[in-house]
Structures are given as C-alpha cells and as structure tokens.
Design a protein around this motif. Structure first.
Motif, PDB file in Angstrom:
ATOM      1  N   GLU A  71      -0.407  -7.333   3.277  1.00  0.00           N
ATOM      2  CA  GLU A  71       0.955  -7.859   3.175  1.00  0.00           C
ATOM      3  C   GLU A  71       1.332  -8.021   1.716  1.00  0.00           C
ATOM      4  OE1 GLU A  71       2.224 -11.202   5.521  1.00  0.00           O
ATOM      5  OE2 GLU A  71       0.675 -10.768   7.011  1.00  0.00           O
ATOM      6  N   GLY A  72       2.545  -7.630   1.396  1.00  0.00           N
ATOM      7  CA  GLY A  72       3.014  -7.780   0.028  1.00  0.00           C
ATOM      8  C   GLY A  72       4.231  -6.932  -0.251  1.00  0.00           C
ATOM      9  N   VAL A  73       4.508  -6.784  -1.531  1.00  0.00           N
ATOM     10  CA  VAL A  73       5.661  -6.016  -1.993  1.00  0.00           C
ATOM     11  C   VAL A  73       5.174  -4.832  -2.811  1.00  0.00           C
ATOM     12  CG1 VAL A  73       7.733  -6.086  -3.443  1.00  0.00           C
ATOM     13  CG2 VAL A  73       7.157  -8.044  -2.020  1.00  0.00           C
ATOM     14  N   TYR A  74       5.763  -3.684  -2.565  1.00  0.00           N
ATOM     15  CA  TYR A  74       5.447  -2.472  -3.317  1.00  0.00           C
ATOM     16  C   TYR A  74       6.464  -2.326  -4.443  1.00  0.00           C
ATOM     17  CZ  TYR A  74       2.209  -1.144   0.356  1.00  0.00           C
ATOM     18  OH  TYR A  74       1.152  -1.112   1.240  1.00  0.00           O
ATOM     19  N   GLN A  75       5.967  -2.258  -5.660  1.00  0.00           N
ATOM     20  CA  GLN A  75       6.803  -2.109  -6.845  1.00  0.00           C
ATOM     21  C   GLN A  75       6.726  -0.684  -7.374  1.00  0.00           C
ATOM     22  OE1 GLN A  75       4.982  -4.844  -9.585  1.00  0.00           O
ATOM     23  NE2 GLN A  75       6.163  -6.591  -8.819  1.00  0.00           N
ATOM     24  N   CYS A  76       7.727  -0.307  -8.155  1.00  0.00           N
ATOM     25  CA  CYS A  76       7.689   0.960  -8.877  1.00  0.00           C
ATOM     26  C   CYS A  76       6.583   0.857  -9.922  1.00  0.00           C
ATOM     27  CB  CYS A  76       9.036   1.214  -9.548  1.00  0.00           C
ATOM     28  SG  CYS A  76       9.050   2.676 -10.608  1.00  0.00           S
ATOM     29  N   ARG A  77       5.693   1.804  -9.945  1.00  0.00           N
ATOM     30  CA  ARG A  77       4.594   1.778 -10.906  1.00  0.00           C
ATOM     31  C   ARG A  77       5.078   1.974 -12.344  1.00  0.00           C
ATOM     32  NH1 ARG A  77      -1.458   3.064  -9.896  1.00  0.00           N
ATOM     33  NH2 ARG A  77      -0.689   2.869  -7.784  1.00  0.00           N
ATOM     34  N   ALA A  78       6.209   2.612 -12.517  1.00  0.00           N
ATOM     35  CA  ALA A  78       6.716   2.863 -13.866  1.00  0.00           C
ATOM     36  C   ALA A  78       7.401   1.635 -14.466  1.00  0.00           C
ATOM     37  CB  ALA A  78       7.677   4.043 -13.866  1.00  0.00           C
ATOM     38  N   GLN A 147      13.761   6.531  10.463  1.00  0.00           N
ATOM     39  CA  GLN A 147      13.589   7.192   9.177  1.00  0.00           C
ATOM     40  C   GLN A 147      12.153   7.058   8.712  1.00  0.00           C
ATOM     41  OE1 GLN A 147      16.289   5.233   6.543  1.00  0.00           O
ATOM     42  NE2 GLN A 147      17.828   5.217   8.126  1.00  0.00           N
ATOM     43  N   ARG A 148      11.758   7.983   7.850  1.00  0.00           N
ATOM     44  CA  ARG A 148      10.436   7.921   7.214  1.00  0.00           C
ATOM     45  C   ARG A 148      10.618   8.148   5.720  1.00  0.00           C
ATOM     46  NH1 ARG A 148       6.628  12.110   6.033  1.00  0.00           N
ATOM     47  NH2 ARG A 148       7.931  13.512   7.258  1.00  0.00           N
ATOM     48  N   TYR A 149      10.445   7.080   4.959  1.00  0.00           N
ATOM     49  CA  TYR A 149      10.410   7.188   3.500  1.00  0.00           C
ATOM     50  C   TYR A 149       8.982   7.567   3.156  1.00  0.00           C
ATOM     51  CZ  TYR A 149      14.993   5.069   2.962  1.00  0.00           C
ATOM     52  OH  TYR A 149      16.338   4.811   2.991  1.00  0.00           O
ATOM     53  N   CYS A 150       8.776   8.805   2.847  1.00  0.00           N
ATOM     54  CA  CYS A 150       7.460   9.357   2.537  1.00  0.00           C
ATOM     55  C   CYS A 150       7.272   9.234   1.025  1.00  0.00           C
ATOM     56  CB  CYS A 150       7.432  10.818   2.992  1.00  0.00           C
ATOM     57  SG  CYS A 150       5.858  11.625   2.795  1.00  0.00           S
ATOM     58  N   ILE A 151       6.453   8.260   0.608  1.00  0.00           N
ATOM     59  CA  ILE A 151       6.384   7.857  -0.792  1.00  0.00           C
ATOM     60  C   ILE A 151       4.984   8.098  -1.348  1.00  0.00           C
ATOM     61  CG2 ILE A 151       6.730   5.935  -2.399  1.00  0.00           C
ATOM     62  CD1 ILE A 151       9.304   6.788  -0.900  1.00  0.00           C
ATOM     63  N   ASN A 152       4.899   8.635  -2.546  1.00  0.00           N
ATOM     64  CA  ASN A 152       3.615   8.849  -3.205  1.00  0.00           C
ATOM     65  C   ASN A 152       2.980   7.504  -3.573  1.00  0.00           C
ATOM     66  OD1 ASN A 152       3.456  11.907  -3.836  1.00  0.00           O
ATOM     67  ND2 ASN A 152       5.531  11.332  -4.449  1.00  0.00           N
ATOM     68  N   SER A 153       1.702   7.322  -3.240  1.00  0.00           N
ATOM     69  CA  SER A 153       0.996   6.090  -3.625  1.00  0.00           C
ATOM     70  C   SER A 153       1.042   5.878  -5.125  1.00  0.00           C
ATOM     71  CB  SER A 153      -0.475   6.141  -3.190  1.00  0.00           C
ATOM     72  OG  SER A 153      -0.622   5.938  -1.814  1.00  0.00           O
ATOM     73  N   VAL A 154       0.905   6.952  -5.881  1.00  0.00           N
ATOM     74  CA  VAL A 154       0.852   6.849  -7.339  1.00  0.00           C
ATOM     75  C   VAL A 154       2.193   6.374  -7.917  1.00  0.00           C
ATOM     76  CG1 VAL A 154       1.494   9.230  -7.926  1.00  0.00           C
ATOM     77  CG2 VAL A 154      -0.123   7.987  -9.365  1.00  0.00           C
ATOM     78  N   SER A 155       3.250   6.403  -7.125  1.00  0.00           N
ATOM     79  CA  SER A 155       4.550   5.901  -7.561  1.00  0.00           C
ATOM     80  C   SER A 155       4.680   4.389  -7.368  1.00  0.00           C
ATOM     81  CB  SER A 155       5.678   6.577  -6.771  1.00  0.00           C
ATOM     82  OG  SER A 155       5.710   7.951  -7.018  1.00  0.00           O
ATOM     83  N   LEU A 156       3.729   3.814  -6.659  1.00  0.00           N
ATOM     84  CA  LEU A 156       3.823   2.417  -6.259  1.00  0.00           C
ATOM     85  C   LEU A 156       2.699   1.557  -6.813  1.00  0.00           C
ATOM     86  CD1 LEU A 156       4.486   3.039  -2.461  1.00  0.00           C
ATOM     87  CD2 LEU A 156       6.208   2.523  -4.206  1.00  0.00           C
ATOM     88  N   ARG A 157       2.952   0.261  -6.848  1.00  0.00           N
ATOM     89  CA  ARG A 157       1.923  -0.746  -7.140  1.00  0.00           C
ATOM     90  C   ARG A 157       2.138  -1.870  -6.134  1.00  0.00           C
ATOM     91  NH1 ARG A 157       2.398  -1.215 -12.257  1.00  0.00           N
ATOM     92  NH2 ARG A 157       0.554  -0.005 -12.702  1.00  0.00           N
ATOM     93  N   LEU A 158       1.112  -2.160  -5.336  1.00  0.00           N
ATOM     94  CA  LEU A 158       1.200  -3.210  -4.326  1.00  0.00           C
ATOM     95  C   LEU A 158       0.858  -4.559  -4.948  1.00  0.00           C
ATOM     96  CD1 LEU A 158       1.419  -4.316  -1.418  1.00  0.00           C
ATOM     97  CD2 LEU A 158      -0.964  -3.583  -1.087  1.00  0.00           C
ATOM     98  N   VAL A 159       1.758  -5.509  -4.793  1.00  0.00           N
ATOM     99  CA  VAL A 159       1.488  -6.896  -5.188  1.00  0.00           C
ATOM    100  C   VAL A 159       1.242  -7.640  -3.883  1.00  0.00           C
ATOM    101  CG1 VAL A 159       2.381  -8.969  -6.303  1.00  0.00           C
ATOM    102  CG2 VAL A 159       2.948  -6.710  -7.219  1.00  0.00           C
ATOM    103  N   PRO A 160      -0.032  -7.944  -3.585  1.00  0.00           N
ATOM    104  CA  PRO A 160      -0.343  -8.608  -2.320  1.00  0.00           C
ATOM    105  C   PRO A 160       0.355  -9.966  -2.213  1.00  0.00           C
ATOM    106  CG  PRO A 160      -2.332  -7.794  -3.374  1.00  0.00           C
ATOM    107  CD  PRO A 160      -1.222  -7.654  -4.371  1.00  0.00           C
ATOM    108  N   ARG A 161       0.709 -10.330  -1.002  1.00  0.00           N
ATOM    109  CA  ARG A 161       1.404 -11.586  -0.751  1.00  0.00           C
ATOM    110  C   ARG A 161       0.615 -12.763  -1.305  1.00  0.00           C
ATOM    111  NH1 ARG A 161       2.633 -14.120   5.066  1.00  0.00           N
ATOM    112  NH2 ARG A 161       3.809 -15.931   4.335  1.00  0.00           N
ATOM    113  N   ASP A 162      -0.693 -12.787  -1.115  1.00  0.00           N
ATOM    114  CA  ASP A 162      -1.536 -13.875  -1.596  1.00  0.00           C
ATOM    115  C   ASP A 162      -1.527 -13.963  -3.118  1.00  0.00           C
ATOM    116  OD1 ASP A 162      -2.127 -14.388   1.028  1.00  0.00           O
ATOM    117  OD2 ASP A 162      -4.041 -13.343   0.990  1.00  0.00           O
ATOM    118  N   ALA A 163      -1.431 -12.812  -3.806  1.00  0.00           N
ATOM    119  CA  ALA A 163      -1.420 -12.807  -5.268  1.00  0.00           C
ATOM    120  C   ALA A 163      -0.191 -13.505  -5.812  1.00  0.00           C
ATOM    121  CB  ALA A 163      -1.488 -11.383  -5.807  1.00  0.00           C
ATOM    122  N   GLY A 164       0.943 -13.273  -5.206  1.00  0.00           N
ATOM    123  CA  GLY A 164       2.186 -13.918  -5.628  1.00  0.00           C
ATOM    124  C   GLY A 164       2.153 -15.409  -5.401  1.00  0.00           C
ATOM    125  N   GLU A 165       1.556 -15.847  -4.274  1.00  0.00           N
ATOM    126  CA  GLU A 165       1.465 -17.276  -3.984  1.00  0.00           C
ATOM    127  C   GLU A 165       0.518 -17.981  -4.954  1.00  0.00           C
ATOM    128  OE1 GLU A 165       0.344 -17.418   0.116  1.00  0.00           O
ATOM    129  OE2 GLU A 165       2.290 -16.708   0.793  1.00  0.00           O
TER     130      GLU A 165
END
Length: 171
Positions: A71-78, A147-165
C-alpha cells in the motif's frame, strides 16, 4: 478537447491539449519541472533516462513493481510528483504495473502515439513531462474505468503507506 474528441476515457485525469497544428501559433502546456538534457542524464540512471526522457520501455516482467501489492503512493521517479495509488493498481498479467486510473485530475497528460505502427495513447507526468507508459481501454479487465494504465516500473517510485506515517510521526 482530447485526442478522442471527448474526455480521455472519462476518467479522473484531465485532457491534454492536442499538439498545435502547423502554423496555428498555439503552444502545448509546459511542464513545471524543466531541466536540460545534461541535467537529466546526471540525475537518472541510463535505464531511467532511456524510459523517462526517450520514451523507451523496460522489458516485460522485469520491473520492480510488476507484482508489488504494497500500500502506498507511486511517484514519478524523475520529479517526485504523486501519480498513482496502490488502490488503483491491479494484476493485469501484462508484464508491467497496471492501474485503472491516475491519482487525481491533472497528474498525467496524454499524447496520441503512432509509433511502431500502432495507435496508442502515451501517458506522461504532467509535472516534468517524463514518459510513464501507455493507457488502453476496453480490454475487459472489469476495473471501474475499464482502462489499463500500463506503466514502466522504472518510471515510478513507490512510497509505502507505512513510510509516510513513520515520517509524519518523527516530525
């Protein structure tokens, strides 16, 4: 107006302004984050640069978020802009992380992509204009938007929900 003549698939994201016709003087919206090619090359790994800045694609089933259910938010890696939430992620078994909608209006923009002899809709980060992947509709996945947003993993950075808390608790 979008490339389809109405809201792109009718989802949360806003329409992209179509590329101006030759000589009409209209300009496409500019990204908030603007860097030179050299600056991007210094900040990104070669693979990140290839995908994010040159619209490349990582090999299927090789990305770090293909099978992630954290669980978390996916950010733009750039640029770090928040793009997708884990609640909209689903298992499409296509080889790349898939989402049925972006996090909020205006987080992504769409470009009509006719490369490789196909008609597709490219998805880019609205904040820095980095390539994320493509969006497809009508494939029968049974998601709320179909819909399917087919997104490259390398384009994203996952910030886990627990990390933000835990970061908020330390403040």
């Amino acid at each position: 107006m979008s490339i389809f003549g109405k809201s792109v698939f009718g989802n949360k994201a806003t329409d992209s302004i179509p590329a101006p016709a030759a000589g009409d003087g209209a300009a496409a919206p500019e990204a908030a984050v603007r860097k030179s090619d050299d600056e991007w090359r210094q900040e990104l790994t070669p693979e990140e640069y290839h995908v994010l800045r040159q619209a490349g694609t990582e090999r299927p089933y090789t990305g770090e978020y293909v099978d992630t259910h954290t669980e978390g938010v996916y950010q733009c890696r750039a640029c770090g802009a928040e793009l997708f939430r884990s609640n909209e992620k689903f298992d499409s078994h296509c080889g790349w992380p898939s989402f049925w909608a972006p996090l909020a209006d205006g987080t992504v923009r769409y470009i009509h992509d006719r490369t490789l002899g196909m008609e597709r809709v490219e998805v880019r980060c609205s904040n820095c204009d980095s390539h994320l992947g493509h969006v497809f509709a009508g494939e029968g996945y049974g998601t709320p938007t179909d819909q399917r947003y087919c997104i490259n993993s390398v384009s994203l950075r996952l910030v886990p929900r627990d990390a933000g808390e835990s970061e908020a608790a330390q403040s």
